[in-house]
Design a protein around this motif. Sequence first.
Motif, PDB file in Angstrom:
ATOM      1  N   TYR A  25       0.858  -1.187   0.000  1.00 38.50           N
ATOM      2  CA  TYR A  25       0.000   0.000   0.000  1.00 38.50           C
ATOM      3  C   TYR A  25       0.893   1.236   0.000  1.00 38.50           C
ATOM      4  N   PHE A  26       0.775   2.022  -1.065  1.00 36.93           N
ATOM      5  CA  PHE A  26       1.636   3.194  -1.208  1.00 36.93           C
ATOM      6  C   PHE A  26       0.823   4.469  -1.090  1.00 36.93           C
ATOM      7  N   GLN A  27       1.241   5.337  -0.200  1.00 36.17           N
ATOM      8  CA  GLN A  27       0.688   6.688  -0.076  1.00 36.17           C
ATOM      9  C   GLN A  27      -0.828   6.664   0.164  1.00 36.17           C
ATOM     10  N   GLN A  28      -1.283   5.742   1.012  1.00 30.26           N
ATOM     11  CA  GLN A  28      -2.708   5.674   1.335  1.00 30.26           C
ATOM     12  C   GLN A  28      -3.144   6.943   2.065  1.00 30.26           C
ATOM     13  N   ASP A  29      -4.368   7.384   1.807  1.00 32.02           N
ATOM     14  CA  ASP A  29      -4.840   8.579   2.513  1.00 32.02           C
ATOM     15  C   ASP A  29      -5.302   8.185   3.915  1.00 32.02           C
ATOM     16  N   PRO A  30      -5.441   9.153   4.822  1.00 35.61           N
ATOM     17  CA  PRO A  30      -5.750   8.849   6.218  1.00 35.61           C
ATOM     18  C   PRO A  30      -7.013   8.018   6.408  1.00 35.61           C
ATOM     19  N   ALA A  31      -8.068   8.323   5.646  1.00 38.53           N
ATOM     20  CA  ALA A  31      -9.320   7.577   5.813  1.00 38.53           C
ATOM     21  C   ALA A  31      -9.126   6.100   5.513  1.00 38.53           C
ATOM     22  N   GLU A  32      -8.348   5.795   4.455  1.00 34.98           N
ATOM     23  CA  GLU A  32      -8.084   4.395   4.115  1.00 34.98           C
ATOM     24  C   GLU A  32      -7.266   3.705   5.208  1.00 34.98           C
ATOM     25  N   LEU A  33      -6.313   4.406   5.753  1.00 33.81           N
ATOM     26  CA  LEU A  33      -5.470   3.828   6.792  1.00 33.81           C
ATOM     27  C   LEU A  33      -6.269   3.546   8.064  1.00 33.81           C
ATOM     28  N   VAL A  34      -7.204   4.425   8.379  1.00 35.52           N
ATOM     29  CA  VAL A  34      -8.055   4.220   9.552  1.00 35.52           C
ATOM     30  C   VAL A  34      -8.932   2.980   9.356  1.00 35.52           C
ATOM     31  N   ILE A  35      -9.549   2.873   8.184  1.00 38.00           N
ATOM     32  CA  ILE A  35     -10.412   1.722   7.897  1.00 38.00           C
ATOM     33  C   ILE A  35      -9.610   0.425   7.973  1.00 38.00           C
ATOM     34  N   GLN A  36      -8.419   0.428   7.385  1.00 36.30           N
ATOM     35  CA  GLN A  36      -7.585  -0.769   7.420  1.00 36.30           C
ATOM     36  C   GLN A  36      -7.217  -1.146   8.855  1.00 36.30           C
ATOM     37  N   THR A  37      -6.879  -0.157   9.663  1.00 38.57           N
ATOM     38  CA  THR A  37      -6.506  -0.422  11.049  1.00 38.57           C
ATOM     39  C   THR A  37      -7.654  -1.052  11.818  1.00 38.57           C
ATOM     40  N   VAL A  38      -8.851  -0.484  11.656  1.00 39.75           N
ATOM     41  CA  VAL A  38     -10.036  -1.011  12.352  1.00 39.75           C
ATOM     42  C   VAL A  38     -10.358  -2.419  11.851  1.00 39.75           C
ATOM     43  N   ASN A  39     -10.312  -2.621  10.534  1.00 35.05           N
ATOM     44  CA  ASN A  39     -10.633  -3.934   9.972  1.00 35.05           C
ATOM     45  C   ASN A  39      -9.642  -5.019  10.408  1.00 35.05           C
ATOM     46  N   LEU A  40      -8.411  -4.615  10.647  1.00 33.92           N
ATOM     47  CA  LEU A  40      -7.398  -5.560  11.108  1.00 33.92           C
ATOM     48  C   LEU A  40      -7.468  -5.799  12.611  1.00 33.92           C
ATOM     49  N   GLY A  41      -8.374  -5.101  13.282  1.00 31.97           N
ATOM     50  CA  GLY A  41      -8.496  -5.240  14.730  1.00 31.97           C
ATOM     51  C   GLY A  41      -7.361  -4.593  15.498  1.00 31.97           C
ATOM     52  N   GLN A  42      -6.699  -3.613  14.867  1.00 32.48           N
ATOM     53  CA  GLN A  42      -5.540  -2.971  15.496  1.00 32.48           C
ATOM     54  C   GLN A  42      -5.880  -1.634  16.127  1.00 32.48           C
ATOM     55  N   GLY A  43      -7.123  -1.180  15.986  1.00 28.81           N
ATOM     56  CA  GLY A  43      -7.476   0.111  16.544  1.00 28.81           C
ATOM     57  C   GLY A  43      -8.974   0.290  16.670  1.00 28.81           C
ATOM     58  N   THR A  44      -9.369   1.375  17.339  1.00 27.02           N
ATOM     59  CA  THR A  44     -10.776   1.680  17.609  1.00 27.02           C
ATOM     60  C   THR A  44     -11.059   3.124  17.261  1.00 27.02           C
ATOM     61  N   LEU A  45     -12.202   3.372  16.645  1.00 26.17           N
ATOM     62  CA  LEU A  45     -12.627   4.745  16.406  1.00 26.17           C
ATOM     63  C   LEU A  45     -13.208   5.326  17.685  1.00 26.17           C
ATOM     64  N   THR A  46     -12.754   6.499  18.059  1.00 23.93           N
ATOM     65  CA  THR A  46     -13.293   7.176  19.233  1.00 23.93           C
ATOM     66  C   THR A  46     -14.512   7.996  18.838  1.00 23.93           C
ATOM     67  N   ASP A  47     -15.243   8.492  19.835  1.00 23.51           N
ATOM     68  CA  ASP A  47     -16.442   9.269  19.531  1.00 23.51           C
ATOM     69  C   ASP A  47     -16.125  10.621  18.897  1.00 23.51           C
ATOM     70  N   SER A  48     -14.860  11.056  18.954  1.00 19.00           N
ATOM     71  CA  SER A  48     -14.470  12.307  18.295  1.00 19.00           C
ATOM     72  C   SER A  48     -14.027  12.068  16.861  1.00 19.00           C
ATOM     73  N   GLY A  49     -13.969  10.798  16.436  1.00 19.67           N
ATOM     74  CA  GLY A  49     -13.537  10.464  15.088  1.00 19.67           C
ATOM     75  C   GLY A  49     -12.074  10.098  14.979  1.00 19.67           C
ATOM     76  N   ALA A  50     -11.299  10.258  16.070  1.00 15.40           N
ATOM     77  CA  ALA A  50      -9.885   9.893  16.059  1.00 15.40           C
ATOM     78  C   ALA A  50      -9.736   8.378  16.116  1.00 15.40           C
ATOM     79  N   LEU A  51      -8.575   7.907  15.705  1.00 11.01           N
ATOM     80  CA  LEU A  51      -8.244   6.483  15.780  1.00 11.01           C
ATOM     81  C   LEU A  51      -7.419   6.241  17.030  1.00 11.01           C
ATOM     82  N   ALA A  52      -7.831   5.288  17.853  1.00 15.51           N
ATOM     83  CA  ALA A  52      -7.103   4.960  19.079  1.00 15.51           C
ATOM     84  C   ALA A  52      -6.426   3.607  18.925  1.00 15.51           C
ATOM     85  N   VAL A  53      -5.137   3.547  19.280  1.00 19.29           N
ATOM     86  CA  VAL A  53      -4.377   2.298  19.189  1.00 19.29           C
ATOM     87  C   VAL A  53      -3.602   2.084  20.476  1.00 19.29           C
ATOM     88  N   ASN A  54      -3.182   0.840  20.650  1.00 25.47           N
ATOM     89  CA  ASN A  54      -2.304   0.478  21.762  1.00 25.47           C
ATOM     90  C   ASN A  54      -0.973   0.046  21.174  1.00 25.47           C
TER      91      ASN A  54
END
Length: 533
Positions: A25-54
């Motif tokens: 994946y080259f030069q993915q935009d932020p929205a795509e990266l957020v979706i990929q992170t959530v789909n991989l189970g690596q992060g959670t969307l917060t109620d403010s729209g930010a991506l939360a990770v551990n």
Amino acid sequence: MQVSSVRNPVADLSALGIVQTNHVYFQQDPAELVIQTVNLGQGTLTDSGALAVNTGKFTGRAPKDKFIVKDELTASTVNWNDFNIPIGPGSFDRLYERITRYFTGKDVWVRDCQACADPAYRINIRVITETPWASLFAYNMFLRPSEEELEDIHPDWTIIQAPGCLADPATDGTRQENFAVVNFSRRMILIGGSAYTGEIKKGIFTILNYVLPQNHGVLSMHCSANQGEKGDTAIFFGLSGTGKTTLSADPRRKLIGDDEHGWAANGIFNFEGGCYAKCINLSEEEEPQIFHAVREGALVENTGFYPGTNSVNYSDKHITENTRVSYPLHYIDNALIPSTAGIPKNIFFLTCDAYGVLPPISRLTPEQAMYQFISGYTARVAGTETGVTEPVTTFSTCFGAPFLPLHPVQYASMLGEKLRDNNVQVWMINTGWTGGPAGTGQRIRLTYTRAMVTAALNGQLEKLAYKDHPVFGGSIPESCPGVPASILDPRNTWTDKEAYDRQAKDLAEQFVRNFEKYAGHANPEILSASPRI
């Protein structure tokens, strides 16, 4: 293998030895990266729209596991010490082979970005990661070239980050399984065994601290900076937790940057394209600009949630006190873009003095400023780290010792020249305690600190009466708009004045002992600014 990109980076990866990958994946935009992170189970969307990770095992940098390759280029130029730890070229080669081989059969995220807002000093960076959210971090933190600009960009430096790639200390020359290795000759940074994104950020800072002073005569600085309505520039030096980000995010002034800058002959410039703010106890009331930046596209690290919700609990430190959020600089409403400005008029040294000794504000002579810059003092507070039961003194030369490959006196000498040549006023600001040490005294109110900084920036402290601190020598104003005069002299805030004198003497002795390792390189004027015991 599938490739998602505006251009095919596979050949470049193959040239690096990264072959037989799965998706690239080259030069993915932020929205795509957020979706990929959530789909991989690596992060959670917060109620403010930010991506939360551990970030897992590591929630901060591992300075004892950061290495610099010692070769013909660096052997005599790097200041080898507890932060600049040498590793041999052979060990680097083994780690390089290990980390490139690690990507076989895996998804890979590739991002081209840049550092240094001033085009005269700009470098091109390629960041290769095994998680989409690390690529989002790189998007947030570095300069973002347009799609058209990408066609002409060729990486000056390459970062390869693979948290799942573990070193074998017995054969790789590392201390343990995690590692961060900088190779100045090959212009490459390898990061393995740690998902903490700050290693990416500080890796680039380290290389700029080596290249800019030596090759371009630019002073690299661990500081935040902002600009007033009249174009006046202010710089804020300070270690983590002393208020660099908080005090520079002033709605009445334009933010140049919150952490890393260069000072060239014609002015200063931000290294980064984003902010990496601590968010422990973040509140809308105290830090509205940062609070509102935690929105869609922002990356929140190691925070907790209120039970049963996706609402971040900023006071939750069960994972770490070093909770962080990264976001693009333009998320701050009054950000200055491009992030370049003129010669500083005021410089603030921020310290969180947990002993309650230093004044909340004092004016420094150039010699005192040099002494304090080389000292880089702050204090960790009891309760913030395991095993810390009382304040712990920290001296980090130039307010950034872990990131300085050159000898501290080289940076200090450059700063001294710039202070003298440009008639810059330096202030020491204590954001820590008054009336006693932590546990006995009170933390200096942020509203008072803001008022003191504002008064200094507006020139309201220029014609006031001052008195010298009897031990540390800075000049204390006898009044300041918006601040009770009773707190300006720290001795007056202690009920037991003799206890204050003992504490001040003890801290002064710590300063003197710490400075002994620099005394042989300091001139008599700097040495004359030593605390008086």
